[in-house]
Design an enzyme around this catalytic site. Structure first.
Site, PDB file in Angstrom:
ATOM      1  N   PHE A  70     -11.967   0.929 -38.277  1.00 29.96           N
ATOM      2  CA  PHE A  70     -11.381   2.209 -38.685  1.00 29.96           C
ATOM      3  C   PHE A  70      -9.951   2.233 -38.175  1.00 29.96           C
ATOM      4  O   PHE A  70      -9.607   1.470 -37.272  1.00 29.96           O
ATOM      5  CB  PHE A  70     -12.192   3.389 -38.128  1.00 29.96           C
ATOM      6  CG  PHE A  70     -12.508   3.282 -36.662  1.00 29.96           C
ATOM      7  CD1 PHE A  70     -11.667   3.845 -35.719  1.00 29.96           C
ATOM      8  CD2 PHE A  70     -13.640   2.577 -36.233  1.00 29.96           C
ATOM      9  CE1 PHE A  70     -11.947   3.724 -34.361  1.00 29.96           C
ATOM     10  CE2 PHE A  70     -13.916   2.450 -34.875  1.00 29.96           C
ATOM     11  CZ  PHE A  70     -13.069   3.029 -33.936  1.00 29.96           C
ATOM     12  N   PHE A  72      -7.132   2.924 -35.934  1.00 34.83           N
ATOM     13  CA  PHE A  72      -6.655   1.539 -35.991  1.00 34.83           C
ATOM     14  C   PHE A  72      -7.363   0.764 -34.879  1.00 34.83           C
ATOM     15  O   PHE A  72      -6.751   0.310 -33.941  1.00 34.83           O
ATOM     16  CB  PHE A  72      -5.127   1.493 -35.789  1.00 34.83           C
ATOM     17  CG  PHE A  72      -4.392   2.189 -36.923  1.00 34.83           C
ATOM     18  CD1 PHE A  72      -4.279   1.558 -38.159  1.00 34.83           C
ATOM     19  CD2 PHE A  72      -3.866   3.455 -36.756  1.00 34.83           C
ATOM     20  CE1 PHE A  72      -3.611   2.197 -39.207  1.00 34.83           C
ATOM     21  CE2 PHE A  72      -3.202   4.091 -37.797  1.00 34.83           C
ATOM     22  CZ  PHE A  72      -3.078   3.458 -39.034  1.00 34.83           C
TER      23      PHE A  72
END
Ligand code: CUA
Length: 151
Positions: A70, A72
């Site tokens: 996801f 980051f």
């Protein structure tokens, strides 16, 4: 008269063939390939095993890492296994397309929202293996990484 019979048989065979093709195409479209699993990306966090991303030991030198990607980051983002371990990574994305590459190994996957991609590698050398995102996914893309410690 015989011509009529053979023509009928021929036409029926053709119809059966077309139906078979259609059924096969439908069956293939309805089922994802065996190594993938499709889910609603917004429900990844509620779907086992990705509701609790974790590294699990399944045999003496055998591990499974169920991971999410996801922006980051990855979960889990730090894992540790003994030298000689074989690790299967099952990875899915909760948002956008990410990458999953472990330089120095054959592990290099595209991580697609809601789809589970898998790769297996045996880690015969100790080290701090970097898991990195190689698909541009936004402003924090360069920071997106995880570590697998082999010792
Ligand atoms: Cu995730 Cu780039």
């Amino acid at each position: 008269r015989y011509e009529k019979i053979w023509l009928t048989v021929g036409v029926l065979t053709l119809i059966a063939f077309i139906i078979t093709l259609g059924v096969n195409a439908f069956a293939m479209g309805a089922q994802p390939p065996s190594n993938t699993q499709v889910m609603d990306p917004t429900k990844v966090s509620q779907t086992p095993p990705f509701d609790q991303p974790a590294l699990k030991q399944i045999g003496q030198n055998n591990y499974v890492a169920n991971m999410t990607a996801f922006v980051f980051s990855y979960a889990p983002n730090r894992m540790e296994v003994p030298v000689g371990s074989t690790v299967t990574f099952n990875v899915t994305s909760k948002d956008v397309v990410h990458g999953f590459e472990i330089p120095g190994t054959n592990v290099n996957m595209m991580i697609i929202p809601g789809l589970v991609n898998s790769a297996t590698h045996t880690f015969t050398k100790p080290g701090d293996y970097l898991i990195l995102c190689n698909e541009y996914c936004g402003t924090g893309h360069q920071l997106m990484a995880a570590h697998l410690i082999v010792k």
